[in-house]
Design a protein around this motif. Structure first.
Motif, PDB file in Angstrom:
ATOM      1  N   ARG A  52     -67.619 -45.657   5.211  1.00 49.76           N
ATOM      2  CA  ARG A  52     -67.881 -44.705   4.135  1.00 49.76           C
ATOM      3  C   ARG A  52     -67.710 -43.255   4.585  1.00 49.76           C
ATOM      4  O   ARG A  52     -67.452 -42.373   3.769  1.00 49.76           O
ATOM      5  N   ASP A  53     -67.913 -43.008   5.877  1.00 48.98           N
ATOM      6  CA  ASP A  53     -67.866 -41.643   6.392  1.00 48.98           C
ATOM      7  C   ASP A  53     -66.502 -41.282   6.978  1.00 48.98           C
ATOM      8  O   ASP A  53     -66.314 -40.177   7.480  1.00 48.98           O
ATOM      9  N   LYS A  54     -65.572 -42.189   6.920  1.00 48.78           N
ATOM     10  CA  LYS A  54     -64.283 -41.973   7.565  1.00 48.78           C
ATOM     11  C   LYS A  54     -63.235 -41.529   6.555  1.00 48.78           C
ATOM     12  O   LYS A  54     -63.523 -41.297   5.384  1.00 48.78           O
ATOM     13  N   SER A  55     -62.003 -41.409   7.036  1.00 48.04           N
ATOM     14  CA  SER A  55     -60.910 -40.976   6.172  1.00 48.04           C
ATOM     15  C   SER A  55     -60.676 -42.001   5.063  1.00 48.04           C
ATOM     16  O   SER A  55     -61.148 -43.144   5.134  1.00 48.04           O
ATOM     17  N   PHE A  56     -59.948 -41.577   4.035  1.00 47.85           N
ATOM     18  CA  PHE A  56     -59.622 -42.487   2.937  1.00 47.85           C
ATOM     19  C   PHE A  56     -58.930 -43.740   3.462  1.00 47.85           C
ATOM     20  O   PHE A  56     -59.237 -44.864   3.053  1.00 47.85           O
ATOM     21  N   LYS A  57     -58.017 -43.558   4.398  1.00 48.29           N
ATOM     22  CA  LYS A  57     -57.301 -44.691   4.972  1.00 48.29           C
ATOM     23  C   LYS A  57     -58.267 -45.689   5.607  1.00 48.29           C
ATOM     24  O   LYS A  57     -58.140 -46.907   5.410  1.00 48.29           O
ATOM     25  N   ASN A  58     -59.229 -45.194   6.346  1.00 45.52           N
ATOM     26  CA  ASN A  58     -60.166 -46.091   7.005  1.00 45.52           C
ATOM     27  C   ASN A  58     -61.196 -46.677   6.053  1.00 45.52           C
ATOM     28  O   ASN A  58     -61.755 -47.739   6.320  1.00 45.52           O
ATOM     29  N   THR A  62     -63.486 -38.786  -4.105  1.00 45.70           N
ATOM     30  CA  THR A  62     -63.086 -37.430  -3.708  1.00 45.70           C
ATOM     31  C   THR A  62     -62.085 -37.494  -2.565  1.00 45.70           C
ATOM     32  O   THR A  62     -61.091 -36.754  -2.550  1.00 45.70           O
ATOM     33  N   SER A  63     -62.315 -38.380  -1.607  1.00 47.79           N
ATOM     34  CA  SER A  63     -61.373 -38.525  -0.493  1.00 47.79           C
ATOM     35  C   SER A  63     -60.054 -39.109  -0.986  1.00 47.79           C
ATOM     36  O   SER A  63     -58.983 -38.767  -0.470  1.00 47.79           O
ATOM     37  N   LEU A  64     -60.107 -39.980  -1.995  1.00 47.04           N
ATOM     38  CA  LEU A  64     -58.878 -40.498  -2.608  1.00 47.04           C
ATOM     39  C   LEU A  64     -58.086 -39.358  -3.234  1.00 47.04           C
ATOM     40  O   LEU A  64     -56.862 -39.258  -3.032  1.00 47.04           O
ATOM     41  N   GLU A  65     -58.747 -38.486  -3.982  1.00 45.77           N
ATOM     42  CA  GLU A  65     -58.059 -37.365  -4.617  1.00 45.77           C
ATOM     43  C   GLU A  65     -57.432 -36.436  -3.577  1.00 45.77           C
ATOM     44  O   GLU A  65     -56.293 -35.977  -3.759  1.00 45.77           O
ATOM     45  N   LYS A  66     -58.172 -36.170  -2.503  1.00 45.67           N
ATOM     46  CA  LYS A  66     -57.647 -35.283  -1.464  1.00 45.67           C
ATOM     47  C   LYS A  66     -56.415 -35.890  -0.799  1.00 45.67           C
ATOM     48  O   LYS A  66     -55.431 -35.193  -0.550  1.00 45.67           O
ATOM     49  N   ASN A  68     -47.737 -44.734  14.066  1.00 46.02           N
ATOM     50  CA  ASN A  68     -48.970 -44.045  14.461  1.00 46.02           C
ATOM     51  C   ASN A  68     -50.152 -44.811  13.922  1.00 46.02           C
ATOM     52  O   ASN A  68     -50.512 -44.674  12.773  1.00 46.02           O
ATOM     53  N   THR A  69     -50.782 -45.640  14.748  1.00 46.56           N
ATOM     54  CA  THR A  69     -51.884 -46.499  14.299  1.00 46.56           C
ATOM     55  C   THR A  69     -53.220 -46.031  14.812  1.00 46.56           C
ATOM     56  O   THR A  69     -54.234 -46.643  14.507  1.00 46.56           O
ATOM     57  N   GLN A  70     -53.288 -44.955  15.550  1.00 49.56           N
ATOM     58  CA  GLN A  70     -54.545 -44.553  16.143  1.00 49.56           C
ATOM     59  C   GLN A  70     -55.596 -44.219  15.099  1.00 49.56           C
ATOM     60  O   GLN A  70     -56.781 -44.439  15.287  1.00 49.56           O
ATOM     61  N   GLU A  71     -55.173 -43.736  13.908  1.00 53.95           N
ATOM     62  CA  GLU A  71     -56.133 -43.357  12.884  1.00 53.95           C
ATOM     63  C   GLU A  71     -56.906 -44.571  12.374  1.00 53.95           C
ATOM     64  O   GLU A  71     -57.984 -44.437  11.832  1.00 53.95           O
ATOM     65  N   THR A  72     -56.339 -45.778  12.532  1.00 57.50           N
ATOM     66  CA  THR A  72     -57.031 -46.961  12.047  1.00 57.50           C
ATOM     67  C   THR A  72     -58.122 -47.410  12.987  1.00 57.50           C
ATOM     68  O   THR A  72     -58.888 -48.289  12.658  1.00 57.50           O
ATOM     69  N   LYS A  73     -58.206 -46.825  14.182  1.00 55.89           N
ATOM     70  CA  LYS A  73     -59.161 -47.304  15.173  1.00 55.89           C
ATOM     71  C   LYS A  73     -60.533 -46.673  14.973  1.00 55.89           C
ATOM     72  O   LYS A  73     -60.634 -45.499  14.655  1.00 55.89           O
TER      73      LYS A  73
END
Length: 356
Positions: free
Chosen positions: A164-170, A285-289, A350-355
């Protein structure tokens, strides 16, 4: 008593191969290929997983934890573990402080469990009671089973709440992780329809330990969480090549891109008459951003996340937002599919953001 009676199992019939609309014939397999791959895994590889220091998270006392559990589940102090000797609330406090005995010789796994438990309780104390209660119930229930099941559920709750606290992707990947766990449950039940009857005299054939074996067999290939932890389960068995091939076939058959898209779409499309009225896994909100950021969205049409009167047939019969929510995100199946493709399939280098 056995751990089996404490876990919900039902017969799972293997569905027919997923029917894919003609316009999605190439898109569904493309998305599924990524989501069932190592690149989708939210676990850090061992080589780059820094120690998670429990000292970075606020500590609650045993009294605070007991009082909180009692406030969420009245009578929790009378719920006993699988041996019928220890209150699960006591075991939860011990795990919160010291981790699980199962991982006493696996320091990195033990640190993760302690960190996860402490982060979970930080969330529990801040979430609205109706939201936290279902996760608390899940945590209490898992402590009526074996430590392998406890570790799996702790990591699953941690992954969901921290997402819940991470990026939209995560946030999306947290939903995917939860869906993958559900599919592993179904696959295990389908392949072992009588395993829920097995008592503790044959632990290798019990559901939690079968799942450890299955996670080790296909988890890395399909991007499942908890492979290293499953490897520490002393009651897992070795899965033969024939079993592994069958398991992969069943898992891929059960894994439905349509169902996953529906889960994401319904989460975003929940209607609330006032702010905070509904529980969401995705922060709109993170989806919109993300949708409005051309440097991140991979060419996705940011305006498509909003209700389009001219395309109302794409949302389904009678499906539309409340009048006061018409300018908030509201997704159709095709928009969610394109959103997921833009998130995961425009580039997989670039998969590091998923970690995590």
């Amino acid at each position: 008593p056995t751990e089996q009676q404490n876990l919900p199992y039902k017969s799972v019939t293997l569905p027919e191969p997923e029917s894919i609309p003609e316009s999605y014939k190439q898109l569904y397999p493309k998305l599924k290929s990524f989501l069932l791959s190592p690149e989708s895994c939210t676990d850090l590889p061992a080589s780059s997983n820094p120690p998670l220091s429990p000292s970075t998270t606020p500590l609650y006392t045993d009294i605070q934890i007991h009082q909180f559990l009692q406030s969420q589940i009245p009578g929790v102090q009378s719920i006993l573990d699988r041996t019928q000797q220890n209150p699960v609330s006591d075991l939860i406090c011990l795990t919160y402080r010291n981790g699980l005995p199962l991982y006493s010789t696996f320091p990195s796994l033990q640190i993760h469990i302690i960190h996860a438990m402490r982060q979970i309780f930080v969330k529990f104390f801040t979430l609205p009671p109706p939201t936290s209660k279902k996760y608390v119930q899940r945590l209490v229930d898992c402590f009526k089973a074996c430590m392998a099941e406890q570790a799996r559920v702790i990591d699953s709750i941690y992954g969901t709440l921290s997402g819940r606290d991470k990026s939209f992707k995560n946030q999306i990947l947290a939903i995917v992780d939860s869906y993958k766990e559900n599919i592993l449950d179904q696959a295990t039940n389908h392949l072992n329809p009588d395993s829920w009857k097995i008592d503790d005299s044959s632990p290798l054939q019990q559901i939690p330990h079968l799942q450890s074996a299955y996670r080790v067999a296909i988890g890395k290939e399909f991007g499942l969480r908890g492979v290293k932890a499953a490897g520490a389960d002393p009651n897992k068995r070795v899965v033969s090549k024939e079993e592994k091939d069958k398991l992969k076939e069943v898992y891929e058959r059960l894994f439905s891109i349509k169902d996953l898209i529906d889960i994401v779409t319904k989460d975003v499309n929940q209607q609330e008459k006032k702010e905070g009225e509904v529980e969401r896994l995705i922060d709109v909100t993170s989806l919109e951003k993300w949708a409005g950021n051309s440097e991140e969205n991979g060419g996705f049409d940011g305006y498509s996340i909003f209700w389009d009167e001219d395309k109302k047939q794409e949302y389904g019969e009678g499906v539309r937002p409340l009048e006061q929510n018409v300018y908030k995100p509201f997704l159709s199946h095709s928009v969610t599919l394109n959103m997921l493709l833009s998130l995961f399939c425009t580039s997989t280098t670039n998969t590091q953001e998923t970690k995590q």
